[in-house]
Design a protein around this motif. Structure first.
Motif, PDB file in Angstrom:
ATOM      1  N   LEU A 180       9.023  14.995  -8.482  1.00 19.55           N
ATOM      2  CA  LEU A 180       9.422  16.059  -7.575  1.00 19.55           C
ATOM      3  C   LEU A 180      10.018  15.554  -6.265  1.00 19.55           C
ATOM      4  N   LEU A 181       9.770  14.288  -5.932  1.00 19.17           N
ATOM      5  CA  LEU A 181      10.148  13.767  -4.618  1.00 19.17           C
ATOM      6  C   LEU A 181      10.879  12.430  -4.747  1.00 19.17           C
ATOM      7  N   THR A 182      11.817  12.187  -3.856  1.00 20.46           N
ATOM      8  CA  THR A 182      12.453  10.874  -3.760  1.00 20.46           C
ATOM      9  C   THR A 182      13.070  10.718  -2.364  1.00 20.46           C
ATOM     10  N   PRO A 183      12.986   9.531  -1.754  1.00 22.63           N
ATOM     11  CA  PRO A 183      12.362   8.307  -2.277  1.00 22.63           C
ATOM     12  C   PRO A 183      10.835   8.387  -2.224  1.00 22.63           C
ATOM     13  N   TYR A 184      10.220   7.844  -3.258  1.00 24.04           N
ATOM     14  CA  TYR A 184       8.771   7.937  -3.401  1.00 24.04           C
ATOM     15  C   TYR A 184       8.360   6.901  -4.438  1.00 24.04           C
ATOM     16  N   GLY A 185       7.481   5.988  -4.053  1.00 26.90           N
ATOM     17  CA  GLY A 185       6.962   5.028  -5.018  1.00 26.90           C
ATOM     18  C   GLY A 185       7.205   3.585  -4.638  1.00 26.90           C
ATOM     19  N   PRO A 186       6.759   2.666  -5.479  1.00 23.35           N
ATOM     20  CA  PRO A 186       6.912   1.235  -5.204  1.00 23.35           C
ATOM     21  C   PRO A 186       8.361   0.783  -5.330  1.00 23.35           C
ATOM     22  N   HIS A 187       8.775  -0.060  -4.383  1.00 25.04           N
ATOM     23  CA  HIS A 187      10.103  -0.668  -4.414  1.00 25.04           C
ATOM     24  C   HIS A 187       9.941  -2.183  -4.286  1.00 25.04           C
ATOM     25  N   GLU A 188      10.630  -2.914  -5.139  1.00 26.53           N
ATOM     26  CA  GLU A 188      10.507  -4.372  -5.140  1.00 26.53           C
ATOM     27  C   GLU A 188      11.243  -4.964  -3.944  1.00 26.53           C
ATOM     28  N   TYR A 212       5.932  -5.711  -3.777  1.00 25.87           N
ATOM     29  CA  TYR A 212       6.290  -4.301  -3.721  1.00 25.87           C
ATOM     30  C   TYR A 212       5.867  -3.722  -2.383  1.00 25.87           C
ATOM     31  N   VAL A 213       6.629  -2.746  -1.918  1.00 24.31           N
ATOM     32  CA  VAL A 213       6.180  -1.885  -0.834  1.00 24.31           C
ATOM     33  C   VAL A 213       6.272  -0.457  -1.362  1.00 24.31           C
ATOM     34  N   ASN A 214       5.206   0.295  -1.147  1.00 24.15           N
ATOM     35  CA  ASN A 214       5.043   1.604  -1.761  1.00 24.15           C
ATOM     36  C   ASN A 214       5.058   2.661  -0.660  1.00 24.15           C
ATOM     37  N   PHE A 215       6.065   3.519  -0.656  1.00 24.88           N
ATOM     38  CA  PHE A 215       6.144   4.493   0.431  1.00 24.88           C
ATOM     39  C   PHE A 215       6.517   5.867  -0.110  1.00 24.88           C
TER      40      PHE A 215
END
Length: 392
Positions: free
Chosen positions: A228-236, A242-245
């Motif tokens: 339902l949302l973006t940006p959302y989640g872990p990014h390498e 990873y950073v998860n935001f």
């Protein structure tokens, strides 16, 4: 003070759902009597042997209980169960469909001898309906309630590794029992309760049914991203971490672009103006975001996200969680002393100012059979006779 210290629970339980439910009640002081098949016991005892010879599942769900071995197919075993149930506040069962009725220990039989008993049935699909005779296990129920096909990457579905359907039923079962105890306190009436894994998981589908009803939309698998949302989640990041935001608002989106990634131009892109538009252009947008985050290290982004006030966190391994500074601060890990050695465990996470929890080691099979029967005024000779006959 233990909130449930005067409550007695007798449980015909197997696996995870009912055992976890009664353990949660036991955490707050309920006396839980676990009735088990002689020589076999709960199936969860046999799944592995990593905890000083006991199973990890048994260590998880069976603390704060007494165990009595009882053959309910024997008339003497049924009579003992009736004696226990007659003094119980709550009876819990999650046996296969129809078993408690065939053994004559279902709600009708027990309420006839204890009219204010609360009788909790935990089942896969319920005791009536077209699927009522089906056995249900966590993996089966994850598939039946849509979780598997919603989870995983676009290339492949995946089960959720936690026993989420069992935990769901245990949680609803505990809540239902507490509500029913409160209802009995007000009215004096006992009752039968039905909690189903199927119903519980359907109730956890959240906003997805509304997306289907109102937009004819079913959830595609999005891996580590959010439906339902973006940006959302872990990014390498550039250093293979990873950073998860999570961007949950327009203010977050603006702060991300201007204060974190230094890309105010994205705010001017009509494709990305709102969350719904970003989701609609997910493939293009998320590829852009991933390439930006991949340019710097985890520490770099963590600091900038924190400074901007955007929710963020790490992507931890299990050992990181168990050794997490907040795990330590909340005192979530404690240790049980057993004859075989110490057993670390995760404490009940509910924290009251005026109420306590308790933690006693999980019982060996039939460990308390004799003590429970003595409390029912059985003599040593009668207990030995029951043992010789295989009733206990």
């Amino acid at each position: 003070m233990l909130a449930l210290e005067d409550i007695t629970v007798v449980s015909l339980e197997s696996g995870v759902s009912a055992p976890l439910c009664t353990r949660l009640l036991g955490d707050f002081g309920a006396e839980v009597i676990k009735v088990e098949r002689p020589g076999v016991g709960d199936v969860n005892r046999h799944w592995d042997s990593v905890v000083h010879g006991d199973s990890s599942a048994h260590a998880w769900v069976d603390r704060n209980k007494s165990s009595i071995e009882l053959d309910l197919k024997a008339e003497a075993g049924t009579e003992i169960f009736y004696e226990l149930a007659a003094e119980a506040d709550v009876v819990v069962q999650n046996y296969s469909p129809g078993v408690v009725e065939r053994l004559d220990v279902g709600y009708d039989a027990i309420s006839a001898i204890n009219e204010d008993v609360i009788y909790l049935n935990i089942s896969g699909y319920g005791r009536t309906g077209p699927y009522s005779d089906r056995k249900a296990y966590d993996l089966v129920m994850q598939g039946e309630t849509g979780s598997i096909l919603m989870n995983g990457s676009p290339d492949a579905p995946a089960k959720i590794p936690l026993s989420i359907c069992d935990i769901n039923a245990a949680t609803y079962g505990t809540m239902a029992t507490l509500l029913s105890l409160f209802h009995r306190e007000r009215t004096g009436d006992g009752e039968a309760i039905d909690v189903t894994m199927f119903g519980g998981m359907v109730s956890w589908l959240g906003y997805f049914p509304h997306k289907y009803w109102h937009n004819d939309e079913t959830p595609a698998r999005v891996g580590m991203r959010h439906h339902l949302l973006t940006p959302y989640g872990p990014h390498e990041t550039a250093d293979d971490q990873y950073v998860n935001f999570a961007i949950l608002s327009d203010a977050h989106w603006e702060a991300l672009c201007t204060d974190v990634i230094d890309r105010p131009d994205l705010l001017e892109d009509d494709r990305f103006a709102t969350n719904e538009q970003r989701v609609g252009h997910r493939e293009t947008f998320e590829a852009t975001m991933e390439s930006i985050i991949a340019e710097e290290s985890r520490d770099y982004w963590a600091q900038r996200l924190a400074d901007a006030g955007i929710p963020w966190g790490d992507v931890n391994h299990l050992e990181d969680v168990l050794e997490h500074p907040q795990t330590d601060h909340l005192e979530l890990i404690d240790e049980l002393e057993t004859e075989d050695g110490p057993v670390p465990y995760v404490r009940n996470p509910i924290d009251f100012d005026g109420l306590e929890t308790t933690s006693e080691a999980m019982p060996d099979l039939g460990e308390h059979s004799e003590a429970i029967l003595e409390a029912l005024d059985y003599t040593d000779e009668e207990i030995e006779s029951l043992r010789e006959k295989g009733v206990i």
